[in-house]
Write an enzyme that holds these catalytic residues in place. Structure first.
Site, PDB file in Angstrom:
ATOM      1  CG  ASP A 256       4.406  71.788  43.670  1.00 34.87           C
ATOM      2  OD1 ASP A 256       3.272  70.896  43.764  1.00 34.87           O
ATOM      3  OD2 ASP A 256       4.666  71.963  44.815  1.00 34.87           O
TER       4      ASP A 256
ATOM      5  CD  GLU B  53       7.274  69.727  43.866  1.00 39.43           C
ATOM      6  OE1 GLU B  53       7.664  70.021  45.024  1.00 39.43           O
ATOM      7  OE2 GLU B  53       6.950  70.400  42.807  1.00 39.43           O
TER       8      GLU B  53
ATOM      9  NE  ARG C 278       5.927  77.766  47.089  1.00 45.34           N
ATOM     10  CZ  ARG C 278       5.544  76.502  47.801  1.00 45.34           C
ATOM     11  NH1 ARG C 278       4.717  75.728  47.301  1.00 45.34           N
ATOM     12  NH2 ARG C 278       5.931  76.145  49.039  1.00 45.34           N
TER      13      ARG C 278
ATOM     14  CG  HIS D 231       0.013  79.145  38.817  1.00 47.66           C
ATOM     15  ND1 HIS D 231       0.144  78.170  37.717  1.00 47.66           N
ATOM     16  CD2 HIS D 231       1.198  79.487  39.163  1.00 47.66           C
ATOM     17  CE1 HIS D 231       1.211  77.630  38.040  1.00 47.66           C
ATOM     18  NE2 HIS D 231       2.001  78.197  38.680  1.00 47.66           N
TER      19      HIS D 231
ATOM     20  CE1 TYR E 266       1.928  74.694  44.251  1.00 45.51           C
ATOM     21  CE2 TYR E 266       2.534  76.707  42.736  1.00 45.51           C
ATOM     22  CZ  TYR E 266       3.067  75.474  43.408  1.00 45.51           C
ATOM     23  OH  TYR E 266       4.459  75.408  43.513  1.00 45.51           O
TER      24      TYR E 266
ATOM     25  CD  GLU F  51      12.472  76.041  43.012  1.00 45.08           C
ATOM     26  OE1 GLU F  51      13.204  75.055  43.146  1.00 45.08           O
ATOM     27  OE2 GLU F  51      13.262  77.190  42.810  1.00 45.08           O
TER      28      GLU F  51
ATOM     29  CG  ASP G 246       6.317  76.287  41.236  1.00 43.66           C
ATOM     30  OD1 ASP G 246       6.753  75.311  40.827  1.00 43.66           O
ATOM     31  OD2 ASP G 246       6.271  76.796  42.550  1.00 43.66           O
TER      32      ASP G 246
END
Length: 712
Positions: free
Chosen positions: A98, A25, A320, A364, A318, A102, A100
């Site tokens: 990433d 990203e 989030r 995670h 990470y 998104e 997740d």
């Protein structure tokens, strides 16, 4: 395979790794990852999302199975063109966005935007939780298919949010002012803040007193200060000066005797490592960071920092995550460090993570340092001040989470004087444990250390009393930290949504911040009032929490995403149509005032601005004259007799002041009324459905109804 974006596996392998492309990203990750993988790989960045719903329309075909209409985001055309060229040259394409929902959705959009076929054997998905050589190389050994359950959960959230925003926002424009917005999560957050402000405004303080006695013990220079408890074992609150005087009088000539001394031990467990929400809360309290700043700086630490001879390294995992889980390798590394630098006694035993519940969206790890050896002091010279402070907070919190509990020796003393009882409590740290590296406001090493050899035989003599008047306090105004805490506790939004939600309602001027406290503005009150009246379901906390649970169900493969949309949209559409119908009866016009425009002679009108109402010339754009609007409330100033008007602080917080300011300094956070206190003659202010004397020392209270009936 159910719930997966199916890719046919390659029937032919190749040893030529020069044509392998990895797409991430963020461009800041490219250099570090390319170095980890070596010359056989090309690494490129999508710069976040490449496709989204169009801004010019809702972008969801409600007539045809609620199909989203995705388009290329403006400005991403050149990036996609370059990526397509690199894809054509590649024998293998790894989508490493990433880890997740998104990120999963971005990978899925890249497949379409880069014109890759669904059954293309050369495309696979990889994820890593940290930007380190080991993590990246290990991830490359375990490629997988795109998880369509995660993609669909993201699509459902995006479509739901778009439907709410694009359906309701135009009504806010017509009712209040253009440029306003409603949102599925932001409107609930605003409602929570509004409810807290209403609770504070309605709060009526209660008087109470504290009484301390200063005592001397034979052979001790330091006095013993004991706090009034009550009568015997019954705790008692002193509610008035008269009651205080009565207690002091009854204590005249009393003998003070130690009736009980209890010693014990208390432990304080180490905190869990950070999740997204706890990091945002702690960074707000300890560093005074906004949620948005915390996420921005944490993103920099995650994506990688140039550490000189080490090269570019991701310093944290990470950012989030809802999880407090930690990998076995990280635990072993932390344990080694603690044993070497603090001693074996500082090692924690088995450390449990936060109990899993339905709200945890991803498996995670917690937010932790990638390498324990990169201590804050070691990397300080490579970091900005903000990066260093946040990294130090994360490093210390993780180290503390692996350390033993702190131990305190506690002493509790009861002192009897006739029928009355006083108490003293104290604590002394006997083992600091995790407090050696991490403390917060609640961790006080020593509290009220008592004199030595204190027991039931100690003779005490009276020196003096200390008393003080207090008033109970309302619930505190929200801060970003406490708002994030409550949003998480209520199941509203997810880690990735807290910062943008708060940033949005701040940017719309629905709320304002003074120091750390959040206040609702007049504009925010108007928006919340309309949402509560027209769309009660949208701002209902339970409804929004249940919707989050459904989104989690989609991610788990238990619920079809379009089923959620199909069930949600008809009720929203019906509510919007009813609101539009109701508003047709209300002709929304600017309120004309008696104030005359000095430039052109027209009557000025009341308009809504970012910070509330103001006066403007209706001749705009020919005449651009504006003036502050002083909204009279029909009450005379108790100091000078002129009008009291509704005012706003520089940041938009509402208060009441004299129109003759600065010559008259009268102000009140509570709305003054025409009523005078029958007890002392001071002005009465409104507190919910009560009228309260503005003089706290008086304390007179009555209901609004009884005040009205007295006038009749």
């Amino acid at each position: 395979m159910k719930g997966k974006f199916s890719f046919r596996m390659a029937t032919k392998t190749t040893s030529n790794k020069k044509n392998t492309l990895l797409i991430v990203e963020s461009p800041t990750k490219v250099k570090a990852i390319k170095k980890f993988l070596g010359s056989g790989y090309e690494v490129a960045a999508s710069n976040g999302h490449v496709r989204d719903l169009p801004r010019s329309q809702m972008g969801v075909d409600v007539e045809h199975d609620f199909e989203p209409k995705y388009i290329t985001i403006r400005g991403k055309g050149d990036i996609l063109a370059e990526l397509r060229k690199q894809v054509k040259k590649a024998d293998k394409v790894y989508l490493a966005t990433d880890p997740d929902r998104e990120g999963e959705a971005i990978s899925w959009h890249l497949v379409s935007a880069l014109k890759l076929k669904e059954a293309d054997a050369k495309v696979q998905r990889v994820t890593f939780n940290e930007i380190t050589k080991n993590a990246v190389k290990e991830a490359m050994k375990h490629p997988r298919e795109i998880d369509m359950n995660l993609v669909d959960a993201q699509q459902a959230r995006r479509v739901l949010d778009r439907m709410v925003g694009y359906s309701i926002s135009p009504l806010l424009w017509s009712k209040i002012k253009r440029g306003l917005s409603a949102g599925r999560v932001q409107s609930v957050a605003l409602r929570i803040i509004a409810d807290r402000e209403e609770e504070i405004d309605s709060f009526i303080p209660k008087e109470y007193w504290t009484l301390d006695v200063n005592l001397s013990a034979a052979g001790e220079k330091k006095p013993l200060v004991a706090h009034y408890y009550g009568e015997g074992n019954e705790k008692k609150e002193i509610s008035s000066k008269e009651e205080l005087d009565s207690i002091c009088l009854s204590l005249k000539d009393a003998k003070y005797v130690i009736s009980d001394v209890k010693k014990g031990e208390r432990t304080k467990k180490a905190p869990l490592p950070f999740t997204t929400s706890t990091l945002q809360q702690e960074a707000s309290k300890a560093l005074n960071f906004s949620t948005q700043k915390t996420m921005r700086v944490a993103q920099q630490l995650y994506e990688g920092i140039d550490l000189g001879s080490q090269g570019t390294v991701g310093l944290i995992t990470y950012l989030r995550t809802d999880s407090t889980r930690v990998s076995a390798e990280a635990v072993a590394s932390a344990n080694d460090y603690i044993q070497q630098n603090f001693g074996k006694e500082y090692l924690a035993g088995e450390v449990s993570s936060k109990k899993s519940d339905a709200k945890i969206q991803d498996a995670h790890e917690a937010i932790r340092p990638t390498y324990i050896e990169n201590t804050p002091v070691k990397v300080k010279d490579f970091l900005s001040r903000d990066q260093f402070r946040l990294y130090q907070l994360i490093w210390r919190r993780f180290m503390a989470s692996r350390m033993a509990a702190a131990k305190y020796e506690t002493t509790s003393v009861k002192i009897d004087a006739g029928k009355h009882r006083f108490t003293v409590s104290a604590s002394k740290t006997v083992f600091d444990g995790f407090l050696n590296v991490y403390t917060d406001d609640e961790d006080q090493i020593e509290k009220n250390v008592l004199m030595k050899n204190l027991d039931t035989n100690t003779k005490l003599s009276f020196d003096s009393f200390d008393s003080a008047q207090h008033f109970t306090q309302p619930a505190p105004h929200y801060t970003e930290a406490s708002l994030v805490h409550d949003l998480e506790a209520l199941g509203i939004g997810r880690p990735s949504t807290y910062a943008p939600t708060i940033s949005t309602i701040l940017a719309r001027h629905y709320i304002t911040k003074e120091n750390k406290s959040i206040f609702i503005t007049e504009l925010g009150q108007a928006v919340n009032k309309m949402m509560m009246e027209a769309f009660p379901q949208i701002v209902d906390v339970n409804f929004t929490s249940n919707m989050e649970a459904l989104l989690d169900g989609i991610a788990d493969g238990d619920v079809k995403w379009k089923t959620v949309i199909e069930n949600f949209y008809p009720d929203l559409d019906k509510a919007v149509k009813e609101a539009e119908k109701d508003m047709e009866k209300v002709v929304v016009q600017d309120e004309v005032t008696d104030e005359i425009c000095e430039n052109c002679g027209r009557n000025l009108v009341i308009k809504y601005g970012p910070h509330g109402k103001f006066l403007a010339c209706p001749g705009f754009p020919e005449c651009k004259n504006t003036k502050p609007y002083f909204e009279k409330i029909g009450v005379e100033c108790p100091k000078c007799g002129k009008d009291i008007v509704l005012k706003r602080t520089r940041k938009g917080r509402i208060f009441y002041g004299c129109i003759d300011n600065p010559d008259c300094d009268y102000m009140s956070w509570s709305r003054p009324t025409k009523e005078k206190c029958p007890k002392c003659g001071s002005i009465m202010v409104a507190k919910g459905n009560k009228l309260v004397c503005s003089d706290e020392q008086c304390g007179y209270i009555c209901s609004k109804e009884s005040s009205d009936s007295n006038k009749d």
